[in-house]
Design a protein around this motif. Structure first.
Motif, PDB file in Angstrom:
ATOM      1  N   LYS A   1       0.601  -1.028   0.267  1.00 59.50           N
ATOM      2  CA  LYS A   1      -0.345   0.263   0.039  1.00 59.50           C
ATOM      3  C   LYS A   1       1.159   1.636  -0.312  1.00 59.50           C
ATOM      4  CE  LYS A   1      -4.594  -2.340   1.935  1.00 59.50           C
ATOM      5  NZ  LYS A   1      -5.799  -1.278   1.338  1.00 59.50           N
ATOM      6  N   GLY A   2       2.129   1.723  -0.376  1.00 59.23           N
ATOM      7  CA  GLY A   2       2.661   1.823   0.122  1.00 59.23           C
ATOM      8  C   GLY A   2       3.098   2.683   0.912  1.00 59.23           C
ATOM      9  N   ALA A   3       3.518   2.111   2.000  1.00 59.94           N
ATOM     10  CA  ALA A   3       3.958   2.149   3.816  1.00 59.94           C
ATOM     11  C   ALA A   3       5.320   2.924   3.753  1.00 59.94           C
ATOM     12  CB  ALA A   3       3.160   1.289   4.292  1.00 59.94           C
ATOM     13  N   GLN A   4       5.606   3.195   4.161  1.00 63.35           N
ATOM     14  CA  GLN A   4       7.319   3.357   4.269  1.00 63.35           C
ATOM     15  C   GLN A   4       7.235   2.841   5.520  1.00 63.35           C
ATOM     16  OE1 GLN A   4       8.734   8.068   4.293  1.00 63.35           O
ATOM     17  NE2 GLN A   4       6.030   7.985   3.985  1.00 63.35           N
ATOM     18  N   VAL A   5       6.751   2.398   6.318  1.00 61.82           N
ATOM     19  CA  VAL A   5       7.586   1.399   7.357  1.00 61.82           C
ATOM     20  C   VAL A   5       6.743   0.316   7.817  1.00 61.82           C
ATOM     21  CG1 VAL A   5       6.364   2.826   8.540  1.00 61.82           C
ATOM     22  CG2 VAL A   5       8.504   1.745   9.896  1.00 61.82           C
ATOM     23  N   GLU A   6       7.019  -1.243   7.939  1.00 63.98           N
ATOM     24  CA  GLU A   6       6.271  -2.071   8.274  1.00 63.98           C
ATOM     25  C   GLU A   6       7.519  -2.785   9.426  1.00 63.98           C
ATOM     26  OE1 GLU A   6       4.733  -6.485   7.290  1.00 63.98           O
ATOM     27  OE2 GLU A   6       5.353  -5.211   5.653  1.00 63.98           O
ATOM     28  N   MET A   7       6.723  -3.470  10.344  1.00 67.10           N
ATOM     29  CA  MET A   7       7.108  -4.370  11.622  1.00 67.10           C
ATOM     30  C   MET A   7       6.389  -5.043  12.063  1.00 67.10           C
ATOM     31  SD  MET A   7       8.283  -1.323  13.858  1.00 67.10           S
ATOM     32  CE  MET A   7       8.545   0.355  13.758  1.00 67.10           C
ATOM     33  N   ASP A   8       7.014  -6.207  12.074  1.00 67.52           N
ATOM     34  CA  ASP A   8       7.173  -7.444  13.002  1.00 67.52           C
ATOM     35  C   ASP A   8       7.359  -7.440  13.867  1.00 67.52           C
ATOM     36  OD1 ASP A   8       9.216  -8.784  11.767  1.00 67.52           O
ATOM     37  OD2 ASP A   8       7.995 -10.433  10.607  1.00 67.52           O
ATOM     38  N   ALA A   9       7.022  -8.465  14.679  1.00 65.23           N
ATOM     39  CA  ALA A   9       7.577  -8.855  15.984  1.00 65.23           C
ATOM     40  C   ALA A   9       7.373 -10.484  16.700  1.00 65.23           C
ATOM     41  CB  ALA A   9       6.662  -8.472  17.734  1.00 65.23           C
ATOM     42  N   ILE A  10       7.934 -10.580  17.627  1.00 64.54           N
ATOM     43  CA  ILE A  10       7.982 -12.258  18.419  1.00 64.54           C
ATOM     44  C   ILE A  10       8.432 -11.417  19.404  1.00 64.54           C
ATOM     45  CG2 ILE A  10       9.038 -14.585  19.275  1.00 64.54           C
ATOM     46  CD1 ILE A  10      10.301 -14.447  15.856  1.00 64.54           C
ATOM     47  N   ALA A  11       7.223 -12.226  20.613  1.00 65.14           N
ATOM     48  CA  ALA A  11       7.010 -11.994  21.721  1.00 65.14           C
ATOM     49  C   ALA A  11       7.077 -13.064  22.841  1.00 65.14           C
ATOM     50  CB  ALA A  11       5.476 -11.262  22.707  1.00 65.14           C
ATOM     51  N   TRP A  12       7.285 -13.066  24.192  1.00 70.30           N
ATOM     52  CA  TRP A  12       7.235 -13.780  25.083  1.00 70.30           C
ATOM     53  C   TRP A  12       5.477 -13.899  25.527  1.00 70.30           C
ATOM     54  CZ3 TRP A  12       6.208 -13.820  30.772  1.00 70.30           C
ATOM     55  CH2 TRP A  12       6.103 -14.836  31.383  1.00 70.30           C
ATOM     56  N   CYS A  13       4.407 -14.806  25.705  1.00 67.37           N
ATOM     57  CA  CYS A  13       3.393 -14.894  25.822  1.00 67.37           C
ATOM     58  C   CYS A  13       1.866 -15.493  26.652  1.00 67.37           C
ATOM     59  CB  CYS A  13       2.301 -14.087  24.804  1.00 67.37           C
ATOM     60  SG  CYS A  13       0.711 -13.557  25.183  1.00 67.37           S
ATOM     61  N   PRO A  14       2.412 -15.937  27.631  1.00 65.88           N
ATOM     62  CA  PRO A  14       2.474 -17.488  28.552  1.00 65.88           C
ATOM     63  C   PRO A  14       0.495 -16.773  28.252  1.00 65.88           C
ATOM     64  CG  PRO A  14       3.570 -16.485  30.657  1.00 65.88           C
ATOM     65  CD  PRO A  14       3.642 -15.376  28.686  1.00 65.88           C
ATOM     66  N   ARG A  15      -0.274 -18.212  28.763  1.00 66.67           N
ATOM     67  CA  ARG A  15      -1.841 -18.385  28.252  1.00 66.67           C
ATOM     68  C   ARG A  15      -1.555 -17.728  30.305  1.00 66.67           C
ATOM     69  NH1 ARG A  15      -4.251 -20.429  24.190  1.00 66.67           N
ATOM     70  NH2 ARG A  15      -2.431 -21.584  22.858  1.00 66.67           N
ATOM     71  N   GLY A  16      -2.439 -16.951  29.954  1.00 64.91           N
ATOM     72  CA  GLY A  16      -2.890 -16.479  32.123  1.00 64.91           C
ATOM     73  C   GLY A  16      -3.166 -17.148  32.704  1.00 64.91           C
TER      74      GLY A  16
END
Length: 129
Positions: A114-129
């Motif tokens: 879409k012509g964006a100038q920036v994109e980010m992805d991530a990996i996070a620690w996220c245990p089930r509550g």
């Protein structure tokens, strides 16, 4: 290992065959976010600073839907169409994150959806509550 799809209306809907995020065990894999306004699915108005802030808002919304936050990000990948914007990324990252900072990569790319100038992805620690 169980797998859970994460979705929120507070972040842009997927614009292809992918999920906003997938939790596998205690790890959350966030798909790339570009600076789309979730309400309009259009790029935010303004310059690179506005785009970077919107990307972080989108990532934060998906993290929140999973029960996590930016402090839980272990690895952040940043894609920029112009690497001269890297100092702006650093400035905004210092507002979004506190030490210890996540691991990070910054990659220069020719174009983004879409012509964006920036994109980010991530990996996070996220245990089930």
């Amino acid at each position: 290992m169980s797998r859970e799809i994460i979705y929120t209306d507070n972040a842009p809907a997927a614009i292809g065959p992918y999920s906003q995020a997938v939790r596998a065990g205690d790890t959350l894999y966030l798909s790339g976010q570009i600076p789309l306004d979730p309400a309009t699915m259009e790029l935010v108005a303004g310059g690179i600073e506005d785009q970077i802030r919107q990307v972080f808002a989108n990532l934060s919304a998906v993290l929140e839907a999973a029960g996590a936050g930016t402090a839980d990000i272990a690895k952040l990948n940043i894609f920029l169409t112009d690497l001269t914007h890297f100092p702006v990324v650093n400035e905004i990252m210092s507002e979004v994150f506190a030490e210890p900072y996540p691991a990070r990569a910054a990659i220069g790319v020719a174009a983004l959806p879409k012509g964006a100038q920036v994109e980010m992805d991530a990996i996070a620690w996220c245990p089930r509550g």
